[in-house]
Motif scaffolding. Structure first.
Motif, PDB file in Angstrom:
ATOM      1  N   ARG A   5       0.814  -1.218   0.000  1.00  0.00           N
ATOM      2  CA  ARG A   5       0.000   0.000   0.000  1.00  0.00           C
ATOM      3  C   ARG A   5       0.849   1.270   0.000  1.00  0.00           C
ATOM      4  O   ARG A   5       0.493   2.253  -0.636  1.00  0.00           O
ATOM      5  CB  ARG A   5      -0.917   0.017   1.228  1.00  0.00           C
ATOM      6  N   TYR A   6       1.936   1.251   0.737  1.00  0.00           N
ATOM      7  CA  TYR A   6       2.680   2.490   0.974  1.00  0.00           C
ATOM      8  C   TYR A   6       4.138   2.449   0.528  1.00  0.00           C
ATOM      9  O   TYR A   6       4.811   3.481   0.509  1.00  0.00           O
ATOM     10  CB  TYR A   6       2.651   2.849   2.469  1.00  0.00           C
ATOM     11  N   GLY A   7       4.644   1.276   0.194  1.00  0.00           N
ATOM     12  CA  GLY A   7       6.051   1.175  -0.190  1.00  0.00           C
ATOM     13  C   GLY A   7       6.304   1.721  -1.585  1.00  0.00           C
ATOM     14  O   GLY A   7       5.396   1.828  -2.420  1.00  0.00           O
ATOM     15  N   HIS A   8       7.545   2.070  -1.851  1.00  0.00           N
ATOM     16  CA  HIS A   8       7.950   2.578  -3.170  1.00  0.00           C
ATOM     17  C   HIS A   8       9.242   1.892  -3.567  1.00  0.00           C
ATOM     18  O   HIS A   8      10.167   1.761  -2.773  1.00  0.00           O
ATOM     19  CB  HIS A   8       8.169   4.102  -3.126  1.00  0.00           C
ATOM     20  N   GLY A   9       9.289   1.437  -4.792  1.00  0.00           N
ATOM     21  CA  GLY A   9      10.487   0.775  -5.278  1.00  0.00           C
ATOM     22  C   GLY A   9      10.526  -0.674  -4.864  1.00  0.00           C
ATOM     23  O   GLY A   9       9.527  -1.265  -4.442  1.00  0.00           O
ATOM     24  N   ALA A  10      11.719  -1.251  -4.970  1.00  0.00           N
ATOM     25  CA  ALA A  10      11.882  -2.678  -4.714  1.00  0.00           C
ATOM     26  C   ALA A  10      12.044  -2.959  -3.224  1.00  0.00           C
ATOM     27  O   ALA A  10      12.580  -2.137  -2.476  1.00  0.00           O
ATOM     28  CB  ALA A  10      13.106  -3.201  -5.464  1.00  0.00           C
ATOM     29  N   TRP A  11      11.594  -4.151  -2.816  1.00  0.00           N
ATOM     30  CA  TRP A  11      11.845  -4.634  -1.454  1.00  0.00           C
ATOM     31  C   TRP A  11      13.267  -5.198  -1.457  1.00  0.00           C
ATOM     32  O   TRP A  11      13.518  -6.372  -1.441  1.00  0.00           O
ATOM     33  CB  TRP A  11      10.809  -5.694  -1.087  1.00  0.00           C
ATOM     34  N   ASN A  12      14.234  -4.289  -1.479  1.00  0.00           N
ATOM     35  CA  ASN A  12      15.631  -4.665  -1.649  1.00  0.00           C
ATOM     36  C   ASN A  12      16.480  -3.643  -0.921  1.00  0.00           C
ATOM     37  O   ASN A  12      16.515  -2.463  -1.304  1.00  0.00           O
ATOM     38  CB  ASN A  12      15.981  -4.706  -3.141  1.00  0.00           C
ATOM     39  N   TYR A  13      17.156  -4.093   0.137  1.00  0.00           N
ATOM     40  CA  TYR A  13      17.885  -3.148   0.968  1.00  0.00           C
ATOM     41  C   TYR A  13      19.134  -2.615   0.271  1.00  0.00           C
ATOM     42  O   TYR A  13      19.629  -1.544   0.605  1.00  0.00           O
ATOM     43  CB  TYR A  13      18.274  -3.799   2.298  1.00  0.00           C
ATOM     44  N   GLN A  14      19.636  -3.350  -0.697  1.00  0.00           N
ATOM     45  CA  GLN A  14      20.824  -2.869  -1.413  1.00  0.00           C
ATOM     46  C   GLN A  14      20.500  -1.706  -2.328  1.00  0.00           C
ATOM     47  O   GLN A  14      21.346  -0.842  -2.561  1.00  0.00           O
ATOM     48  CB  GLN A  14      21.424  -4.023  -2.220  1.00  0.00           C
ATOM     49  N   THR A  15      19.285  -1.671  -2.830  1.00  0.00           N
ATOM     50  CA  THR A  15      18.925  -0.630  -3.807  1.00  0.00           C
ATOM     51  C   THR A  15      17.913   0.370  -3.278  1.00  0.00           C
ATOM     52  O   THR A  15      17.699   1.403  -3.897  1.00  0.00           O
ATOM     53  CB  THR A  15      18.341  -1.282  -5.075  1.00  0.00           C
ATOM     54  N   ASN A  16      17.287   0.078  -2.114  1.00  0.00           N
ATOM     55  CA  ASN A  16      16.167   0.921  -1.658  1.00  0.00           C
ATOM     56  C   ASN A  16      16.182   1.070  -0.145  1.00  0.00           C
ATOM     57  O   ASN A  16      15.139   1.058   0.503  1.00  0.00           O
ATOM     58  CB  ASN A  16      14.853   0.283  -2.126  1.00  0.00           C
ATOM     59  N   ASP A  17      17.385   1.234   0.421  1.00  0.00           N
ATOM     60  CA  ASP A  17      17.511   1.208   1.872  1.00  0.00           C
ATOM     61  C   ASP A  17      16.812   2.370   2.578  1.00  0.00           C
ATOM     62  O   ASP A  17      16.168   2.192   3.608  1.00  0.00           O
ATOM     63  CB  ASP A  17      18.981   1.129   2.282  1.00  0.00           C
ATOM     64  N   SER A  18      16.904   3.571   2.040  1.00  0.00           N
ATOM     65  CA  SER A  18      16.316   4.725   2.724  1.00  0.00           C
ATOM     66  C   SER A  18      14.795   4.612   2.782  1.00  0.00           C
ATOM     67  O   SER A  18      14.170   4.948   3.798  1.00  0.00           O
ATOM     68  CB  SER A  18      16.731   6.023   2.035  1.00  0.00           C
ATOM     69  N   THR A  19      14.190   4.145   1.700  1.00  0.00           N
ATOM     70  CA  THR A  19      12.734   3.966   1.691  1.00  0.00           C
ATOM     71  C   THR A  19      12.317   2.916   2.707  1.00  0.00           C
ATOM     72  O   THR A  19      11.331   3.091   3.442  1.00  0.00           O
ATOM     73  CB  THR A  19      12.259   3.543   0.291  1.00  0.00           C
ATOM     74  N   LEU A  20      13.062   1.826   2.772  1.00  0.00           N
ATOM     75  CA  LEU A  20      12.741   0.768   3.720  1.00  0.00           C
ATOM     76  C   LEU A  20      12.922   1.247   5.163  1.00  0.00           C
ATOM     77  O   LEU A  20      12.101   0.924   6.031  1.00  0.00           O
ATOM     78  CB  LEU A  20      13.618  -0.453   3.450  1.00  0.00           C
ATOM     79  N   ARG A  21      13.949   2.026   5.416  1.00  0.00           N
ATOM     80  CA  ARG A  21      14.155   2.521   6.788  1.00  0.00           C
ATOM     81  C   ARG A  21      12.987   3.394   7.228  1.00  0.00           C
ATOM     82  O   ARG A  21      12.509   3.280   8.357  1.00  0.00           O
ATOM     83  CB  ARG A  21      15.479   3.274   6.893  1.00  0.00           C
ATOM     84  N   GLU A  22      12.518   4.252   6.359  1.00  0.00           N
ATOM     85  CA  GLU A  22      11.390   5.111   6.727  1.00  0.00           C
ATOM     86  C   GLU A  22      10.124   4.277   6.912  1.00  0.00           C
ATOM     87  O   GLU A  22       9.325   4.539   7.818  1.00  0.00           O
ATOM     88  CB  GLU A  22      11.159   6.186   5.663  1.00  0.00           C
TER      89      GLU A  22
END
Length: 862
Positions: free
Chosen positions: A289-306
């Motif tokens: 619902r709210y995520g953006h980009g890939a579920w991949n910490y190597q390429t999308n770490d800042s989004t995942l942290r938030e």
């Protein structure tokens, strides 16, 4: 000085029968009950002479305690027909009162402690501990009181619900429509009544794989899986003395779907978490619902942290266990490029988020790292997390624990836990429809976990919650005190559970039906059944169906004897699963007969096909009967498909198995004279019928009654004893006296429970010998790895057995001694077959063909 009687009751006594009006049958195991229909010296009149004691609690008491007190108030009304008052003002007058409160949080209870009226040495500082105790002259002007006091919020709540159970209110009164037997008087015996402190700290369930059944039901009844549905889940968990929940997640997000959900969980006193692949208290659906980009910490770490930061913000001060780590999106393994260093960085970053968002050191927020599937490989290869994190070890999704702590390992501040399964979506095939979990096996595996120190968390995947009522009760009771339900106490437990739901009159019979149903159903889970499962040629199929038919007949007979008010509960808990599985097995048996008849164009071929179609239609009718039960209360709860699997995933609809029909006038094919096969020259012995057990070196043998596919099983204890370095001589072994009809080579086939190598060494081993030959070592796990695609493991869990064979030579016909030697702990033997050649092909193996001894062999040493 007033004598204080302390009743320390284990988990078995969670099922205390109300000994109120009906004498217990001699066969029913005796338990401690502190409420009766008759007055005794020093007893407290909870309800007497048409009047109920008034309930009192301090106005500042925990909201969850006050809410549970309202439940007890309602329960008293159900039992007696007179709903008592519940007040938060100071008690006055000489009428009996019930004083409810939490130490340090209740002015009412603290006043009693200060005045020396209540001894709390056994409560203070303990986790979830309570006491129920009559007290004379507790307060000025109050002549008699019953005190329900807890060491903490849930301790008091458990004390209240224990009172309800003692009155005769089943924890399943709502979830299984169990009627409440009326009573004319209720007296609480003098003395202190307590369950002690739970042995497992966090004890809970995971509602998972919940579509279409649970999800469809909740939508129809409540408009969705929302706080209205969860209120009933929360109450059930607490009545069962659990405290932990992983919420439904298939298309659902607990914290996002209904903002009342987390607030109510905290108010009730439920510790919330998220599943093994949903870190930082955020559901997989929230990422969608709210995520953006890939579920991949190597390429999308800042989004995942938030995204994770918001999960900790949402937690606030609510009591929670935070899952950390990361798996692939959708409960999949991470990419091939993932490595230990990256995962350790993810955990470190998550803990920084926890610390900064809560304003406290990360170690002050309980955290869980689940070693599920490939994540255990990361741990085995050296990945580590901080010492305060609980390591949640897992089974193989089929009830076999994969890994336990090393006995010599230093203790962890966060401890260890177990994630277990009663329901699963995955290979080799889903099993979601009905209960396939025999209690003896659950006890054996979870007691093993306790022995090895995995006791911080026990959580079990219960699928749709219904129809797992009995194993859920058992799992949570076992978690309270594993030692309170020994191997030979499982049948007694089941009998007491049956009595709790239906009264003592038919409890022994109902318990036996429940145990046999689960045993039969675990031989081959319904989703794995087909026409070829059992042998037609040996009569095995006919025997299996006859066993189920007998069970169904017994279950129907009891149904006719029960009062009308108990019929809905009985159908849900007993009759439905027996009828459904008896019908399903008969369906596949009939399909097998049809196909066999068609081979030679027998005249009954078409009649068998028609019978199979009728049985298929009956399956749907049995499900419809469940869905319309209790005025449609459980509509959709039996929507789970279970017929027509072609691979691991469920079929979209149930599909009739293929049958053969012949054109009218088809003549039977010519038959040749049947050749009568020679009588099989083998010896088959159920493990529990050994001649003698030889103990030694602190190791002894233990029977596991009713564990296994055919009879009972045997294992060695203690499970923590070191392996036997060199089996032989007087090292622990079992003797089986057998008679062989000829000399020469023989094979010894051992049928063993599908236990995994929880020591993670070289595989669990046993040894076998005949007469005085050197014991031959056999490894259960050669080539076996609990991973999808590993054929030995898939075969073991699908068949619910590990079959190992060793080759031997006997010098002469006549009597011999077969010896089964203990080597590693945890090996569970079910059956032994000795044969000079191939035995008739069958699923369960040859039935025992030696005389059953009048008394089983001694467990003593020689």
């Amino acid at each position: 000085m007033r004598a204080i009687i302390t009743h320390l009751r284990g988990a078995l006594a969670l099922l205390l029968l109300p000994v109120l009006a009906v004498a217990q049958p001699a066969a029913l195991p005796v338990g401690t009950s502190y409420i009766s229909a008759t007055e005794s010296a020093g007893s407290f009149p909870l309800f007497a002479n048409g009047r109920a004691a008034t309930l009192y609690a301090s106005p500042g008491e925990w909201p969850g305690v006050l809410r549970a007190a309202r439940d007890v108030q309602a329960d008293l009304g159900r039992v007696t027909g007179q709903k008592p008052a519940l007040r938060t003002s100071p008690p006055q007058g000489r009428q009996p009162v019930v004083l409810i409160g939490t130490i340090g949080h209740s002015a009412l209870i603290d006043k009693l402690v200060k005045a020396g009226k209540l001894d709390v040495k056994s409560l203070a500082g303990r986790w979830e501990t309570f006491v129920v105790q009559p007290v004379a002259n507790p307060l000025p002007g109050v002549r008699q009181a019953l005190v329900v006091a807890g060491s903490d919020k849930r301790g008091t709540i458990y004390g209240l619900y224990d009172l309800s159970q003692q009155m005769g209110v089943s924890p399943w009164y709502w979830w299984a429509d169990v009627p409440v037997p009326p009573q004319k008087s209720l007296y609480v015996a003098a003395g202190r009544h307590t369950l002690g402190t739970p042995q497992v700290k966090y004890r809970g369930i995971f509602i998972n794989d919940e579509a279409p059944a649970f999800a469809g039901w909740a939508k129809a009844k409540f408009g969705g899986i929302n706080h209205q549905a969860y209120e009933h889940v929360f109450e059930l968990i607490l009545r069962l003395k659990g405290n932990y929940l992983w919420p439904a997640m298939w298309g659902n997000a607990f914290n996002d779907d209904d903002k009342a959900d987390p607030q109510l969980a905290d108010e009730y006193g439920i510790v919330m978490g998220t599943s093994h692949h949903e870190p930082m208290l955020r559901a997989q659906q929230e990422w969608k619902r709210y995520g953006h980009g890939a579920w991949n910490y190597q390429t999308n770490d800042s989004t995942l942290r938030e995204f994770w930061r918001q999960g900790i913000r949402n937690m606030g001060r609510h009591e929670s266990l935070v899952t950390i780590g990361m798996r692939g999106d959708g409960d999949e393994p991470m990419s091939e490029g993932s490595n230990i260093a990256l995962l350790e960085k993810i955990v470190a970053d998550q803990r920084k988020i926890i610390a900064r968002t809560t304003g406290r050191p990360a170690g002050q927020t309980p955290q869980v790292w689940a070693l599920y599937k490939e994540v255990q490989d990361y741990y085995d290869k050296g990945m580590r997390v901080p010492d305060d994190v609980t390591l949640l070890l897992c089974d193989d999704n089929w009830g076999n624990i994969r890994k336990l702590p090393k006995l010599a390992a230093p203790p962890r501040r966060g401890g260890y836990g177990i994630y277990y399964h009663f329901d699963y979506v995955g290979g080799p095939r889903n099993y979601k429809w009905l209960n396939t979990n025999p209690l003896p096996r659950i006890r054996e595996q979870m007691s093993l976990a306790k022995d090895y120190g995995a006791d911080r968390i026990w959580i079990v995947n219960v699928g749709d919650l219904k129809p797992m009522e009995l194993p859920i009760s058992f799992f949570l009771d076992l978690a309270w005190n594993p030692k309170a339900i020994p191997a030979d106490g499982v049948a007694a437990y089941t009998q007491r559970w049956a009595a709790q739901q239906f009264g003592p009159q038919y409890a022994a019979e109902i318990a036996d039906i429940l145990a046999r149903y689960a045993k039969y159903n675990a031989r081959r889970k319904p989703e794995l059944l087909d026409a070829t499962t059992y042998s037609l040629a040996t009569g095995e199929w006919a025997t299996v169906v006859a066993d189920y038919t007998t069970l169904a007949t017994r279950a129907e007979a009891i149904n006719q004897k029960l009062p009308a008010a108990a019929r809905d509960a009985y159908f849900e808990l007993v009759l439905h699963p027996v009828l459904a599985c008896a019908n399903l097995n008969e369906l596949y048996y009939t399909v097998a007969l049809n196909r066999e008849a068609a081979k030679t164009k027998q005249p009954n071929t078409n009649a068998l096909a028609e019978k199979a179609r009728a049985l298929f239609a009956k399956d749907a009718e049995i499900s419809r009967r469940y869905n319309t039960l209790a005025g449609g209360k459980w509509n959709h709860m039996m929507d789970q498909t279970h017929i027509g699997y072609t691979y691991w995933q469920q079929p979209p609809v149930d599909t009739m198995p293929e049958v053969v029909t012949l054109a009218a006038g088809t003549a039977p094919a010519p038959t040749t004279n049947a050749v009568t096969p020679e009588k099989a020259d083998y010896v088959s012995i159920e493990a529990e019928y050994f001649t003698q057990a030889v103990n030694g070196g602190g190791v002894s043998w233990q029977r596991l009654p009713d564990l296994g596919r055919t009879a009972g099983a045997v294992t060695s204890i203690p499970t923590t004893a070191a392996p036997t370095a060199t089996p032989g001589g007087n090292t622990p072994h079992l003797d089986y006296r057998i008679t062989l009809s000829q000399a020469g080579p023989v094979a010894v086939s051992a049928y063993l429970a599908p236990t995994l190598d929880f020591t993670n060494t070289t595989g669990l081993r046993y040894a076998v010998s005949i007469d005085d030959e050197a014991p031959q070592l056999v490894n259960l796990h050669t080539g076996l790895s609990p991973d999808n695609g590993n054929k030995p493991w898939e075969q073991a869990v699908a068949s619910n057995i590990i079959l190992k064979t060793s080759q031997h030579h006997v010098a002469a016909a006549g009597p011999h001694v077969l010896r089964f030697w203990r080597v590693d702990p945890g090996v569970v033997l079910e059956k032994l077959v000795v044969s000079p050649g191939a035995v008739p092909a069958s699923y369960l193996g040859p039935p025992q063909n030696v005389a059953v001894p009048a008394t089983k062999g001694s467990l003593g040493s020689r």
